[in-house]
Write an enzyme that holds these catalytic residues in place. Structure first.
Site, short mmCIF file in Angstrom:
data_model
loop_
_atom_site.label_atom_id
_atom_site.label_comp_id
_atom_site.label_asym_id
_atom_site.label_seq_id
_atom_site.Cartn_x
_atom_site.Cartn_y
_atom_site.Cartn_z
N ASP A 236 0.82 -1.20 0.00
CA ASP A 236 0.00 0.00 0.00
C ASP A 236 0.85 1.26 0.00
O ASP A 236 1.81 1.38 0.77
CB ASP A 236 -0.89 -0.01 1.25
N GLU B 110 1.27 -0.08 -4.96
CA GLU B 110 0.49 1.15 -5.16
C GLU B 110 1.48 2.29 -4.98
O GLU B 110 2.10 2.41 -3.93
CB GLU B 110 -0.64 1.28 -4.15
N GLN C 224 -11.67 3.78 -4.79
CA GLN C 224 -12.44 4.57 -5.73
C GLN C 224 -13.93 4.54 -5.44
O GLN C 224 -14.66 5.44 -5.86
CB GLN C 224 -12.17 4.10 -7.16
#
Length: 592
Positions: A259, A292, A382
């Protein structure tokens, strides 16, 4: 009698044999440390070099314990392998060999076969409940499930990014053995299991490191969550690298998603971690490391990492599908079709280009294979970072979403879907936590303040309608109904069958051939596959037909308009349509 051990330390409680455990705590700011065995004795730990306190003693699996710092502060083990209940409960000694694996021959799957299904374990009911979905997902065409973070966090409701005990599976989800059983069963269904891990910060509640190991953090560097973790220190490096290895070797996860690595301040740590992990993976086993990374550092995909989540692709598609251009979507509001074209032709949109804040972002990525990018239409961020957690099918024309779904599942990039995408689930995915007191109020107000800059939430009264993250019904509302098949399910099944039959066998050595933009929302993208054939997607996300010469009918793999073959001429790309075609190698002379 207890004894100390001077050799190199591993963090936490490590069983030496069925009757003995070695406890090791890095506490350079502590004067004394003892292990407090629940309903038992207090065992002083002997100080070692470099701030370690270590003891080896008779202690079996299942024993509950805490560390006492300076005779005053009782804390859980920061490397706890399991908690009795929540973060402030006693830690438990865990036998890593207690589970008997049924699918030991499993070696994983090639990365080019990945079709990823991201899910939240808590929203589906825990490890045992997730297991009930495995057969359905495998039949759909999914090849990998990706678990949002499962490290122990405060309370029983959380996205997982507030974890404070990264070695301990969240107790409210199940035991370490239940997690292993889930992974074992997934392997039995041919599914890889990936885990989202958070190595860029600790959560705000239940982290006591600053009281005995200030060196874990560095006050000269800050992230959005506070002081940065100090990855310059070998003890800190080992804490996280050993954690990654635990998930991959002991739990047999098939890969990790790291992450927000842009918030890891030491750029060399990521390279070191990849090297160390790769050195420990047995030959022949497939293990996949994904990032990410807002910085779009393409070079990391040549330093031991396999792929990066492609937020650029999502953002450009979202602007075209919904017309939304606020916040980070502003970076894609100007020429969104051209930006999507760059994504489909080279991977990243931002490759050193200047964003809305005047900052250069990204590195050139066109030399990387399409499989180095994970594409998605939705994920936890999202959906969940919208005020009311709306899903994409509630924000754009259904036909446009069908066309975009064809692009997602039939592009040579690696597709990722979020739980519920496959049946158009109506349940939102909201931001939820289970904090208390002042922290709960701070999170509640902070959540509402995030949307102050949005026109729809300029009014304070409107912001008060944003769901309270700490309310139990916010979590309950986020549980999707995944049991009903419908037209969306049929579409996903059809597209994934086509992907497995036509695309996956030839993804190795595939590369980009270029993209032609026709109009806003409309383009033609081409790739060359490993067998020499050409793969083509004609996409029209606009509401009007366009004059675009299409591939002959015999070369078409899929058309999202079921009436296109009978009603549309071969030179017309209908509104909200995706046409996918493949030209055999012997006839593929048409290069864009």
């Amino acid at each position: 009698m207890p004894s100390s051990t001077p050799e190199t330390c591993s963090h936490g409680a490590v069983m030496i044999d069925p009757a003995h455990t070695r406890f090791a705590l890095w506490a350079p700011d502590a004067l004394t440390v003892s292990v407090e065995i629940e309903h038992g004795s207090s065992l002083p730990m002997l100080p070692q070099a470099d701030g370690w306190f270590v003891i080896q003693t008779r202690c079996q699996a299942g024993t509950a314990y805490r560390y006492q710092i300076n005779g005053e502060l009782l804390v859980p083990d920061p490397a706890s392998r399991a908690q009795q209940s929540d973060i402030d409960s006693p830690s438990l000694v865990v036998d890593p060999n207690a589970y008997t694996w049924q699918h030991l021959a499993w070696q994983g799957r090639p990365w080019t076969e990945a079709v990823i299904y991201e899910l939240h374990v808590g929203a589906l009911g825990g490890f045992a409940a997730v297991q009930q979905h495995l057969a359905r997902l495998a039949a759909l065409g999914v090849t990998a499930i990706e678990l949002m973070p499962i490290a122990e966090f405060p309370g029983a409701r959380n996205w997982g990014y507030d974890g404070v005990l990264p070695y301990a599976p969240e107790a409210s989800y199940g035991t370490p053995e239940q997690l292993k059983h889930l992974i074992d069963c997934a392997h039995g269904h041919g599914l890889m299991v990936l885990l989202d891990v958070v190595y860029n910060h600790f959560g705000p509640d239940g982290n006591y490191l600053s009281q005995y190991a200030k060196g874990f953090m560095r006050e000269d560097k800050h992230t959005p969550w506070g002081a940065a973790i100090d990855f310059r220190r070998p003890q800190v490096q080992d804490f996280f690298i050993d954690n990654a290895l635990m998930w991959l070797l002991e739990y047999r996860f098939d890969g990790l998603r790291f992450d927000a690595v842009h918030a890891i301040e030491d750029p060399e740590f990521l390279k070191l971690m990849a090297r160390r992990i790769r050195a420990h993976i047995p030959a022949g086993r497939h293990v996949w490391l994904n990032l990410e990374n807002e910085h779009n550092q393409a070079h990391l995909m040549e330093q031991g990492y396999d792929a990066q989540w492609n937020d650029d692709g999502h953002n450009a598609l979202h602007v075209l599908l919904t017309g939304e251009t606020e916040a980070y979507y502003e970076d894609y509001s100007d020429q969104p079709t051209e930006k999507l074209a760059r994504c489909l032709a080279e991977g990243f949109v931002y490759q050193g280009h200047t964003n809305r804040n005047g900052e250069q972002r990204g590195e050139p990525s066109g030399h990387l294979p399409p499989s180095a990018f994970v594409l998605f239409l939705q994920n936890h961020d999202q959906i969940g970072n919208r005020a009311f957690g709306e899903r994409l099918h509630q924000l754009c024309p259904p036909a446009a979403l069908r066309a975009a779904t064809a692009l997602l599942l039939l592009s040579p990039m690696i597709p990722l879907m979020f739980m519920g995408d496959e049946n158009g689930a109506d349940a939102p995915f909201l931001f939820f936590t289970s904090h208390h007191g002042e922290l709960a109020e701070a999170v509640r107000q902070g959540r509402r303040a995030e949307f102050k800059a949005f026109a729809a939430f300029a009014d304070a009264e409107r912001r008060e309608q944003i769901p309270d993250p700490n309310a139990p019904n916010t979590f309950e509302a986020s549980k999707p109904n995944l049991t009903c098949d419908n037209d969306w399910t049929a579409l996903y099944r059809q597209l994934l069958q086509l992907r497995h039959h036509h695309l996956i066998p030839h993804l190795n050595a595939s590369h980009w051939l270029g993209v032609q933009v026709h109009a806003r929302g409309a383009l033609t993208a081409r790739w060359q596959l490993g067998n020499g054939s050409h793969w083509r997607i004609d996409l029209n996300l606009s509401d009007r037909s366009l004059d675009v010469p299409l591939a002959p009918l015999e070369q078409r793999i899929f058309d999202s308009d079921p009436f296109a073959i009978t009603q549309q001429p071969s030179h017309s790309l209908g509104p909200y349509t995706a046409v996918v075609s493949m030209t055999p190698a012997r006839a593929s002379g048409d290069v864009a």
